[in-house]
Enzyme design. Structure first.
Site, mmCIF file in Angstrom:
data_model
loop_
_atom_site.group_PDB
_atom_site.id
_atom_site.type_symbol
_atom_site.label_atom_id
_atom_site.label_comp_id
_atom_site.label_asym_id
_atom_site.label_seq_id
_atom_site.Cartn_x
_atom_site.Cartn_y
_atom_site.Cartn_z
ATOM 1 N N ASP A 30 0.851 -1.193 0.000
ATOM 2 C CA ASP A 30 0.000 0.000 0.000
ATOM 3 C C ASP A 30 0.890 1.247 0.000
ATOM 4 O O ASP A 30 1.893 1.316 0.705
ATOM 5 C CB ASP A 30 -0.916 0.004 1.234
ATOM 6 N N ILE A 31 0.477 2.238 -0.791
ATOM 7 C CA ILE A 31 1.281 3.464 -0.937
ATOM 8 C C ILE A 31 1.224 4.332 0.333
ATOM 9 O O ILE A 31 2.149 5.105 0.590
ATOM 10 C CB ILE A 31 0.820 4.233 -2.197
ATOM 11 N N HIS A 100 -10.528 -5.179 -3.526
ATOM 12 C CA HIS A 100 -9.210 -5.458 -2.954
ATOM 13 C C HIS A 100 -9.342 -5.839 -1.489
ATOM 14 O O HIS A 100 -10.284 -5.439 -0.810
ATOM 15 C CB HIS A 100 -8.274 -4.252 -3.101
ATOM 16 N N HIS A 102 -7.068 -5.759 2.155
ATOM 17 C CA HIS A 102 -5.902 -5.224 2.851
ATOM 18 C C HIS A 102 -5.364 -6.342 3.750
ATOM 19 O O HIS A 102 -6.145 -6.942 4.501
ATOM 20 C CB HIS A 102 -6.285 -4.053 3.752
HETATM 21 P P1 AMP Z 1 -9.859 1.426 0.259
HETATM 22 O O1 AMP Z 1 -10.109 2.548 1.217
HETATM 23 O O2 AMP Z 1 -10.192 0.084 0.837
HETATM 24 O O3 AMP Z 1 -10.481 1.662 -1.101
HETATM 25 O O4 AMP Z 1 -8.296 1.394 0.093
HETATM 26 C C1 AMP Z 1 -7.587 1.827 -1.018
HETATM 27 C C2 AMP Z 1 -6.123 1.701 -0.657
HETATM 28 O O5 AMP Z 1 -5.359 1.788 -1.844
HETATM 29 C C3 AMP Z 1 -5.616 2.798 0.284
HETATM 30 O O6 AMP Z 1 -5.061 2.189 1.445
HETATM 31 C C4 AMP Z 1 -4.542 3.508 -0.547
HETATM 32 O O7 AMP Z 1 -3.439 3.923 0.214
HETATM 33 C C5 AMP Z 1 -4.155 2.452 -1.564
HETATM 34 N N1 AMP Z 1 -3.628 2.955 -2.811
HETATM 35 C C6 AMP Z 1 -4.170 3.918 -3.602
HETATM 36 N N2 AMP Z 1 -3.405 4.120 -4.689
HETATM 37 C C7 AMP Z 1 -2.362 3.265 -4.592
HETATM 38 C C8 AMP Z 1 -1.221 2.992 -5.401
HETATM 39 N N3 AMP Z 1 -0.990 3.642 -6.564
HETATM 40 N N4 AMP Z 1 -0.350 2.041 -4.990
HETATM 41 C C9 AMP Z 1 -0.562 1.386 -3.833
HETATM 42 N N5 AMP Z 1 -1.608 1.591 -3.027
HETATM 43 C C10 AMP Z 1 -2.499 2.519 -3.388
#
Ligand code: AMP
Ligand code: ZN
Length: 114
Positions: A30-31, A100, A102
């Site tokens: 995760d970024i 997705h 986590h």
């Molecule tokens: P959600 O709130 O469950 O939709 O989580 C989306 C997750 O994606 C968040 O924790 C973000 O930090 C992560 N995220 C968004 N863009 C990227 C990216 N380019 N690379 C890695 N993680 C990302």
């Protein structure tokens, strides 16, 4: 899916720090990590939310769960423990509308929400 950030990551159009990959699934860091280990696990084909998982999508979910076991081993939290989270739709905190999971670990997680 155009304009889907996770589709672009799956297609290699946006870089990621890959943790695990197979034919159906990709896992990457995760970024904005919320724990020392924070890995996102996605199906390579676009499914918007958990509520859009149909019979075929159940096979993708199964692959994601198998991938989670592999990620836990790679990240060496398989014995120590970790947490899996799926946010669904707005009140569930979903921000990226490509299904997705986590995988969170590397610290003693408290029970409870938020
Ligand atoms: P959600 O709130 O469950 O939709 O989580 C989306 C997750 O994606 C968040 O924790 C973000 O930090 C992560 N995220 C968004 N863009 C990227 C990216 N380019 N690379 C890695 N993680 C990302
Ligand atoms: Zn997508």
């Amino acid at each position: 899916m155009e304009d889907c950030i996770f589709c672009k990551i799956a297609a290699g159009e946006i870089p990621c720090r890959k943790v695990y990959e197979n034919e159906k699934v990709l896992a990457f860091e995760d970024i904005h990590p919320m724990a020392p280990i924070h890995v996102i696990i996605i199906p390579k084909r676009h499914i918007a939310t958990l509520m859009d998982v149909d019979a075929e999508g159940m096979a993708d979910l199964q692959s994601m769960m198998s991938a989670a076991q592999e990620v836990a081993r790679v990240e060496k939290v398989d014995q120590k423990g970790f947490r899996m989270v799926i946010n669904c739709n707005k009140e569930g905190g979903q921000v990226v509308f490509h299904l997705h999971m986590h995988l969170l670990g590397g610290l003693r997680l408290k029970n409870g929400l938020a």
